[in-house]
Scaffold this active site. Structure first.
Site, PDB file in Angstrom:
ATOM      1  N   TYR A 121      38.075  44.785  36.928  1.00 27.10           N
ATOM      2  CA  TYR A 121      39.483  44.383  36.901  1.00 27.10           C
ATOM      3  C   TYR A 121      39.943  44.323  35.452  1.00 27.10           C
ATOM      4  O   TYR A 121      39.238  43.771  34.595  1.00 27.10           O
ATOM      5  CB  TYR A 121      39.678  43.009  37.551  1.00 27.10           C
ATOM      6  CG  TYR A 121      41.063  42.434  37.283  1.00 27.10           C
ATOM      7  CD1 TYR A 121      42.122  42.711  38.128  1.00 27.10           C
ATOM      8  CD2 TYR A 121      41.307  41.653  36.153  1.00 27.10           C
ATOM      9  CE1 TYR A 121      43.393  42.229  37.879  1.00 27.10           C
ATOM     10  CE2 TYR A 121      42.577  41.156  35.887  1.00 27.10           C
ATOM     11  CZ  TYR A 121      43.621  41.447  36.747  1.00 27.10           C
ATOM     12  OH  TYR A 121      44.877  40.977  36.479  1.00 27.10           O
ATOM     13  N   GLU A 124      48.332  45.686  35.849  1.00 25.88           N
ATOM     14  CA  GLU A 124      46.897  45.563  36.114  1.00 25.88           C
ATOM     15  C   GLU A 124      46.349  46.784  36.837  1.00 25.88           C
ATOM     16  O   GLU A 124      47.096  47.555  37.451  1.00 25.88           O
ATOM     17  CB  GLU A 124      46.591  44.315  36.936  1.00 25.88           C
ATOM     18  CG  GLU A 124      47.131  44.327  38.334  1.00 25.88           C
ATOM     19  CD  GLU A 124      46.793  43.063  39.117  1.00 25.88           C
ATOM     20  OE1 GLU A 124      46.594  43.169  40.335  1.00 25.88           O
ATOM     21  OE2 GLU A 124      46.736  41.976  38.506  1.00 25.88           O
TER      22      GLU A 124
END
Length: 382
Positions: free
Chosen positions: A101, A189
Site C-alpha cells: 500500500y 493512493e
C-alpha cells in the site's frame, strides 16, 4: 471530486507509475473485444466509486471468452452497494508475489501532508490502521519543499519493503506526492501496489480525490468530472435535484440535520457509540415540511441504511415544520421502511413534539440518547 479507477490510472500512467494494460468497456461485446486485444487472463472491474467491489461481486478474473461474457453480463448493469454499474475496466491480470500500500493524504492533526507505506496491501487500509497501526510507515512532508528522496526511502524501509523493490516503491511514493501536490488532491493512493516475480511494481488499483474548489486550475480534471457524470450515484443526483448538501458514506445509520456543524457532530457521535454513518445530509436552515419529506425520501432510498437519526436544532428552522414533514413522509407508507429516531430542540420544539406521530418514530430528548437508539436499531436490523 472522485476520479473513477480508470481515470486515476490514466493520470498515474502519464506521470510514470506502471499500470496494467486496460480498456474501458460498456457492453459485453466491448468487454470480449478488449480482452482479446489485451490477452487472457484479464480482470473485469466495475467502475463505481465504492470500496469492497470484489467482495460484492464487482470484480472477476476470467481466463477465456466464455468466462468474460458471463462475468461482463453479470457485472454490467448490476446494483453495487446502491450504485449502477454502467462500465467496466478490462485489465490485464497481474501475476504477483506481494501486495503493498502507498498513499498520500492530509494529516489534519499535524497540519501537513503525510505519505504512507505498508506491506499489508490489498486490504482495507483503515482496518490496518485501527488494528495494527505500526504496520503503516508514515512520513510528514513540508509542502514548502516537497518530498525529499530520502524521506520516501525512509518510509519504504521503515515499512519493511523488500530491498529488491524498495527503490521502485520509493519512486512511486514520490510520484504520488508530486501528483497530490500538483493536482490539488485531497487523497491519493495505490492499494494494492503489486510486486511481480521479476521485482517490478504495478498499480493494480488507483484512488485519486481532488479538491472541488481547485478544479478551475485543472481543465483536464474538469473534463474527467463531466465524463464521469454518466455514472453518478442516483442518490447524489437526487441530492442535486433537491438542493441538499449530501455525501454518501459506507455505514448503515442514516443522518439528517440542519447545519453542517450539527450534522458533523451527529456523525462523530454515531462513530463514538459504535455505529457507522451512512451519509452526511444537511437540509439547511429554514427547512419547510416538503424539504424534510424530501430528505427522508433520500435516506430511505439508500439500501445500506438500517436506521435514521433526525437531529434538528431550531433557529430559523421551526420544530413544528420539521414535525409536519416527518409525519407527511412517514404516513405515506403502509410499513415504515427504516426506524426513525427524532431529536428536536430550539424554536417551536415543544410544538413539534406535540405534532409528531410517535407511532411512527422514536423520540429522544437528548442528541446522545437519539444517536445511541439509532445505533441500536441499526445493529438489530443487521
Amino acid at each position: 471530486m472522485k476520479l473513477h479507477e480508470y481515470q486515476a490510472k490514466g493520470v498515474f500512467a502519464e506521470a510514470g507509475i506502471p499500470t496494467p494494460e486496460s480498456e474501458l468497456a460498456e457492453t459485453v461485446d466491448e468487454v470480449v473485444d478488449a480482452a482479446e486485444r489485451i490477452g487472457y487472463p484479464v480482470a473485469i472491474k466495475a467502475q463505481v466509486q465504492v470500496g469492497g467491489r470484489g467482495k460484492a461481486g464487482g470484480i472477476e478474473l476470467v481466463d477465456d471468452e466464455a468466462e468474460a461474457r458471463e462475468a461482463a453480463d453479470a457485472i454490467l448493469g448490476m446494483d453495487l452497494k446502491g450504485l449502477h454499474v454502467g462500465s467496466v475496466l478490462v485489465e490485464a491480470a497481474v501475476d504477483f508475489t506481494d501486495e503493498l500500500y502507498v498513499g498520500v493524504t492530509m494529516d489534519r492533526t499535524e497540519g501537513r501532508p503525510v505519505a504512507m507505506v505498508s506491506t499489508k496491501g490489498g486490504v482495507n487500509i483503515e482496518e490496518v490502521a485501527e488494528e495494527d497501526p505500526d504496520a503503516i510507515a508514515r512520513v510528514h512532508v513540508d509542502p514548502s519543499f516537497g518530498m525529499h528522496p530520502y524521506q520516501a526511502r525512509n518510509a519504504v524501509f521503515e515499512a519493511g519493503v523488500d530491498r529488491d523493490v524498495a527503490t521502485s516503491v520509493a519512486r512511486v511514493l514520490t510520484t504520488l506526492y508530486d501528483l497530490w501536490d500538483d493536482k490539488d488532491a485531497t487523497d491519493i493512493e495505490v492499494n494494492p501496489l503489486m510486486v511481480t516475480a521479476d521485482d517490478e511494481v504495478v498499480a493494480a488499483d488507483a484512488v485519486m480525490n481532488v479538491d472541488d474548489d481547485a478544479l478551475f486550475r485543472h481543465s483536464d480534471l474538469q473534463e474527467m468530472e463531466e465524463e464521469g457524470d454518466t455514472d453518478q450515484d442516483d442518490l447524489e443526483a437526487k441530492a442535486d435535484e433537491y438542493g441538499f448538501d449530501y455525501v454518501r458514506l459506507e455505514g448503515n445509520v442514516g443522518i439528517i440535520g440542519n447545519g453542517a456543524g450539527l450534522v458533523m457532530t451527529t456523525l462523530d457521535l454515531v462513530d463514538y457509540f459504535g455505529g457507522a454513518p451512512a451519509n452526511f445530509l444537511d437540509i439547511g436552515g429554514g427547512a419547510k415540511a416538503e424539504r424534510v419529506t424530501n430528505a427522508l425520501d433520500m435516506v430511505f432510498s439508500d439500501p445500506n441504511v438500517d436506521s435514521v437519526v433526525f437531529n434538528i436544532f431550531g433557529g430559523i428552522t421551526r420544530g413544528d415544520e420539521v414535525a409536519k414533514g416527518i409525519n407527511e413522509a412517514l404516513e405515506n407508507f403502509d410499513e415504515i421502511p427504516k426506524r426513525v429516531v427524532v431529536r428536536l430542540a430550539g424554536t417551536n420544539a415543544e410544538e413539534g413534539m406535540e405534532i409528531l406521530n410517535t407511532d411512527l418514530v422514536t423520540v429522544e430528548e437528548t442528541l446522545e440518547d437519539a444517536v445511541q437508539r439509532a445505533v441500536e436499531y441499526a445493529e438489530e436490523d443487521q
